[in-house]
Design an enzyme around this catalytic site. Structure first.
Site, PDB file in Angstrom:
ATOM      1  N   GLU A 294      19.747  -9.832 -24.804  1.00  0.00           N
ATOM      2  CA  GLU A 294      18.370 -10.257 -24.791  1.00  0.00           C
ATOM      3  C   GLU A 294      17.833 -10.199 -23.339  1.00  0.00           C
ATOM      4  O   GLU A 294      17.406 -11.366 -22.690  1.00  0.00           O
ATOM      5  CB  GLU A 294      17.938 -11.751 -25.175  1.00  0.00           C
ATOM      6  CG  GLU A 294      18.483 -12.173 -26.520  1.00  0.00           C
ATOM      7  CD  GLU A 294      18.471 -13.528 -27.023  1.00  0.00           C
ATOM      8  OE1 GLU A 294      18.384 -14.249 -26.009  1.00  0.00           O
ATOM      9  OE2 GLU A 294      18.813 -13.938 -28.127  1.00  0.00           O
ATOM     10  N   PRO A 295      17.794  -9.104 -22.520  1.00  0.00           N
ATOM     11  CA  PRO A 295      17.465  -8.903 -21.307  1.00  0.00           C
ATOM     12  C   PRO A 295      15.719  -9.074 -21.161  1.00  0.00           C
ATOM     13  O   PRO A 295      15.094  -8.515 -21.971  1.00  0.00           O
ATOM     14  CB  PRO A 295      17.696  -7.718 -21.100  1.00  0.00           C
ATOM     15  CG  PRO A 295      17.755  -6.719 -22.245  1.00  0.00           C
ATOM     16  CD  PRO A 295      18.382  -7.835 -23.394  1.00  0.00           C
ATOM     17  N   GLY A 296      15.493  -9.773 -20.204  1.00  0.00           N
ATOM     18  CA  GLY A 296      13.930  -9.935 -19.815  1.00  0.00           C
ATOM     19  C   GLY A 296      13.677  -9.253 -18.457  1.00  0.00           C
ATOM     20  O   GLY A 296      13.215  -8.276 -18.347  1.00  0.00           O
ATOM     21  N   ARG A 334       7.086 -18.090  -8.574  1.00  0.00           N
ATOM     22  CA  ARG A 334       8.638 -18.159  -8.350  1.00  0.00           C
ATOM     23  C   ARG A 334       8.879 -18.799  -7.187  1.00  0.00           C
ATOM     24  O   ARG A 334       9.978 -19.534  -7.075  1.00  0.00           O
ATOM     25  CB  ARG A 334       9.122 -16.860  -8.749  1.00  0.00           C
ATOM     26  CG  ARG A 334       8.830 -16.584 -10.077  1.00  0.00           C
ATOM     27  CD  ARG A 334       9.477 -15.504 -10.671  1.00  0.00           C
ATOM     28  NE  ARG A 334      11.025 -15.724 -10.899  1.00  0.00           N
ATOM     29  CZ  ARG A 334      11.908 -15.566 -10.004  1.00  0.00           C
ATOM     30  NH1 ARG A 334      11.429 -14.966  -8.702  1.00  0.00           N
ATOM     31  NH2 ARG A 334      13.177 -16.008  -9.994  1.00  0.00           N
ATOM     32  N   TYR A 338      11.080 -21.991  -7.585  1.00  0.00           N
ATOM     33  CA  TYR A 338      12.642 -21.575  -7.541  1.00  0.00           C
ATOM     34  C   TYR A 338      13.236 -21.329  -6.171  1.00  0.00           C
ATOM     35  O   TYR A 338      14.173 -20.967  -5.963  1.00  0.00           O
ATOM     36  CB  TYR A 338      12.944 -20.418  -8.378  1.00  0.00           C
ATOM     37  CG  TYR A 338      12.417 -20.472  -9.724  1.00  0.00           C
ATOM     38  CD1 TYR A 338      12.771 -21.689 -10.684  1.00  0.00           C
ATOM     39  CD2 TYR A 338      11.701 -19.574 -10.352  1.00  0.00           C
ATOM     40  CE1 TYR A 338      12.411 -21.325 -11.982  1.00  0.00           C
ATOM     41  CE2 TYR A 338      11.166 -19.681 -11.552  1.00  0.00           C
ATOM     42  CZ  TYR A 338      11.533 -20.585 -12.311  1.00  0.00           C
ATOM     43  OH  TYR A 338      10.993 -20.676 -13.791  1.00  0.00           O
ATOM     44  N   CYS A 365      -4.768 -24.396  -2.593  1.00  0.00           N
ATOM     45  CA  CYS A 365      -5.033 -25.656  -1.725  1.00  0.00           C
ATOM     46  C   CYS A 365      -3.996 -26.312  -1.559  1.00  0.00           C
ATOM     47  O   CYS A 365      -3.746 -27.713  -1.860  1.00  0.00           O
ATOM     48  CB  CYS A 365      -6.360 -26.612  -2.327  1.00  0.00           C
ATOM     49  SG  CYS A 365      -7.694 -25.666  -2.126  1.00  0.00           S
ATOM     50  N   TYR A 395       8.386 -12.998 -15.425  1.00  0.00           N
ATOM     51  CA  TYR A 395       7.773 -14.209 -14.988  1.00  0.00           C
ATOM     52  C   TYR A 395       6.772 -14.252 -13.987  1.00  0.00           C
ATOM     53  O   TYR A 395       6.813 -15.603 -13.123  1.00  0.00           O
ATOM     54  CB  TYR A 395       9.076 -15.108 -14.502  1.00  0.00           C
ATOM     55  CG  TYR A 395      10.319 -15.044 -15.704  1.00  0.00           C
ATOM     56  CD1 TYR A 395      10.167 -15.306 -16.899  1.00  0.00           C
ATOM     57  CD2 TYR A 395      11.328 -14.350 -15.642  1.00  0.00           C
ATOM     58  CE1 TYR A 395      10.928 -15.365 -17.905  1.00  0.00           C
ATOM     59  CE2 TYR A 395      12.351 -13.981 -16.382  1.00  0.00           C
ATOM     60  CZ  TYR A 395      12.124 -14.729 -17.691  1.00  0.00           C
ATOM     61  OH  TYR A 395      13.108 -14.267 -18.935  1.00  0.00           O
TER      62      TYR A 395
HETATM   63  N1  LLP Z   1      17.177 -15.267 -24.073  1.00  0.00           N
HETATM   64  C1  LLP Z   1      16.851 -16.371 -23.929  1.00  0.00           C
HETATM   65  C2  LLP Z   1      17.141 -17.636 -25.117  1.00  0.00           C
HETATM   66  C3  LLP Z   1      16.066 -17.220 -22.763  1.00  0.00           C
HETATM   67  O1  LLP Z   1      15.948 -18.444 -22.746  1.00  0.00           O
HETATM   68  C4  LLP Z   1      15.908 -16.134 -21.732  1.00  0.00           C
HETATM   69  C5  LLP Z   1      15.262 -16.466 -20.636  1.00  0.00           C
HETATM   70  C6  LLP Z   1      16.353 -14.887 -21.988  1.00  0.00           C
HETATM   71  C7  LLP Z   1      16.747 -14.371 -23.119  1.00  0.00           C
HETATM   72  C8  LLP Z   1      15.883 -13.819 -20.679  1.00  0.00           C
HETATM   73  O2  LLP Z   1      16.582 -14.058 -19.708  1.00  0.00           O
HETATM   74  P1  LLP Z   1      16.383 -12.919 -18.461  1.00  0.00           P
HETATM   75  O3  LLP Z   1      17.276 -11.562 -19.107  1.00  0.00           O
HETATM   76  O4  LLP Z   1      14.829 -12.751 -18.237  1.00  0.00           O
HETATM   77  O5  LLP Z   1      17.263 -13.683 -17.500  1.00  0.00           O
HETATM   78  N2  LLP Z   1      10.871 -18.455 -15.398  1.00  0.00           N
HETATM   79  C9  LLP Z   1      12.292 -18.205 -14.737  1.00  0.00           C
HETATM   80  C10 LLP Z   1      13.175 -17.549 -15.678  1.00  0.00           C
HETATM   81  C11 LLP Z   1      13.304 -18.285 -17.035  1.00  0.00           C
HETATM   82  C12 LLP Z   1      14.086 -17.770 -18.117  1.00  0.00           C
HETATM   83  C13 LLP Z   1      13.966 -18.273 -19.331  1.00  0.00           C
HETATM   84  N3  LLP Z   1      14.716 -17.966 -20.336  1.00  0.00           N
HETATM   85  C14 LLP Z   1      12.256 -17.280 -13.726  1.00  0.00           C
HETATM   86  O6  LLP Z   1      11.057 -16.800 -13.271  1.00  0.00           O
HETATM   87  O7  LLP Z   1      13.221 -16.959 -12.889  1.00  0.00           O
END
Ligand code: LLP
Length: 437
Positions: A294-296, A334, A338, A365, A395
């Site tokens: 599940e890459p985001g 971010r 973070y 502000c 994100y």
């Molecule tokens: N699968 C599940 C169940 C997840 O909770 C997430 C991310 C992903 C896949 C995708 O993860 P990725 O490949 O994008 O790392 N807002 C934070 C990141 C939060 C991630 C939440 N879950 C940031 O900006 O770093």
């Protein structure tokens, strides 16, 4: 400046400098983008996005690649993901609504979330969502009821917490015991959830899921998680005589925000994970399950550049120089949330002035409203210059806010020398629309 200030790992593949030294994205001059669409704008490189989709699809051939829509989702992107042969992970009714509006093939949808509402579950079941990931004992019962009501047998995964500490920011680490997601492997909750789901005829347990965290560089965490998950598949076979056919190992691969970041290529990650699962399955005499990932961030993150205009430059001799741009923590939370690190370049012209370290800050502000800490930018940087921040596709828009009643920026797609808006800029009328006087 020359093309060398665009570190290839950090910038989208079509980013370049024109002969005049102006940044171009998808063959479009950023000055034209700013003139036509305003600033700040998220500029998304379509060719880069699609090529990352195909790289993941090819590296994980024979597996299901679910693009994690939480990184960035709109109907156009959902369509690209479908066209490139990927599946889609949604985690709220809102993300599901976008997928459905885009006509995304429902059987290729996966629905996540630690507290999906009864209405969200019913909607997902009724829509025909391919896989629903069960996150809690309460949800087992709620989902079985929704499936019974709809008269269907719903395919499900169970989300397991494999007890792996991912080396990442604590807010995005999800593999360890102490957190809200999933069923703990170590405590026996996962085994108990398997017993219960196998006793619910309206649910078809097709696999297990885990996700150890996000923005991870040390892939040993993924390996350990895969090892433990295959162990659980073996335990399930021993206890129930059932070999689950699928194993979803989640997302989480880190990307380069600055030249200092060195993520592992997707092909190596894929080959490594496959090898571990095959080896562990052979040792346990299990058939190798169909893998899912599940890459985001790794797909959306590097595709987008945020374009800002410089408004003020405040020089504090001996202290610091603050360069204020026309966005900030409302379009990039971010850095504040973070302590994320970024880079930035002067985009609208060439400068022969020496670079000096500045703080790129926003217009909100509060003092924490910083987009990029200590970034070297030309000393003659002045109001009206355009500054570009790469790696802002994941994100950023999806976590954007209206803090200080700032309308959220548009998403502009560039490709082959032309540009078009796929998410328009908010207006003050949009902000007032919800206000009931
Ligand atoms: N699968 C599940 C169940 C997840 O909770 C997430 C991310 C992903 C896949 C995708 O993860 P990725 O490949 O994008 O790392 N807002 C934070 C990141 C939060 C991630 C939440 N879950 C940031 O900006 O770093």
């Amino acid at each position: 400046m020359s093309v060398t200030d665009l570190e290839p790992a950090v910038w989208p593949m079509t980013a370049a400098r024109s002969a005049e030294g102006v940044l171009t994205l998808g063959g479009v001059d950023v000055r034209d983008l700013a003139a036509q669409f305003g600033t700040p704008s998220y500029v998304l490189d379509e060719v880069d996005f699609r090529s990352r989709c195909t790289a993941w699809r090819d590296a994980f051939s024979g597996a299901d690649v679910y693009y994690a829509g939480k990184a960035f989702l709109c109907t156009t992107v959902a369509r690209w993901v479908a066209e490139e042969g990927l599946s889609l992970d949604v985690c709220t009714g809102g993300e599901l609504a976008v997928a459905l509006a885009a006509g995304f093939p429902v059987e290729r949808l996966l629905f996540h979330g630690n507290n999906k509402s009864v209405a969200e579950l019913a909607r997902a079941v009724d829509a025909g969502v391919g896989r629903i990931v069960i996150d809690s004992f309460e949800e087992l019962v709620r989902l079985a009821a929704a499936a019974e009501r709809a008269g269907v047998r719903q395919a499900v995964y169970l989300r397991v917490t494999p007890g792996v500490e991912a080396h990442t920011h604590e807010y995005v680490a999800t593999g360890q015991e102490d957190q809200k997601f999933g069923f703990s492997l170590a405590s026996g909750a996962a085994a108990e959830a398997v017993r219960r789901v196998l006793g619910l005829p309206a649910l078809e347990l097709v696999g297990l899921h885990c996700h150890i965290g996000s923005h991870i560089f040390d892939t040993r965490g993924f390996s350990l998680a895969a090892h433990r998950m295959v162990g659980l598949l073996g335990d399930i076979r021993d206890e129930h005589g059932v070999e689950l056919p699928e194993l979803d190992l989640g997302g989480g691969l880190g990307i380069a925000y600055t030249a200092a970041d060195d993520p592992m290529p997707v092909k190596e990650v894929a080959d490594g994970l496959r090898a571990i699962v095959e080896r562990e399955c052979a040792a346990a005499s299990l058939a190798v399950p169909r893998l899912a990932v599940e890459p985001g961030r790794a797909i959306a993150g590097p595709t987008t550049v945020t374009l800002y205009e410089v408004g003020t430059v405040k020089d504090l001799p001996g202290l610091r120089t603050y360069v204020s741009i026309d966005g900030g923590m409302s379009d990039n939370i971010r850095t504040a949330l973070y302590d994320a690190r970024y880079t930035a370049v002067l985009a609208s012209r060439r400068s022969t002035a020496e670079p000096r370290n500045v703080t790129l800050c926003g217009k909100h502000c509060e003092s924490g409203d910083i987009v990029v800490h200590d970034v070297p930018l030309a000393a003659d940087l002045a109001p009206g210059d355009l500054v570009a921040v790469p790696a802002s596709g994941a994100y950023h828009r999806s976590m954007a806010s209206n803090y200080n009643h700032v309308p959220r920026p548009p998403v502009v797609v560039v490709r082959d020398g032309s540009a078009r808006v796929i998410v328009r800029r908010e207006t003050e009328d949009d902000l007032l629309r919800l206000d009931i006087p």
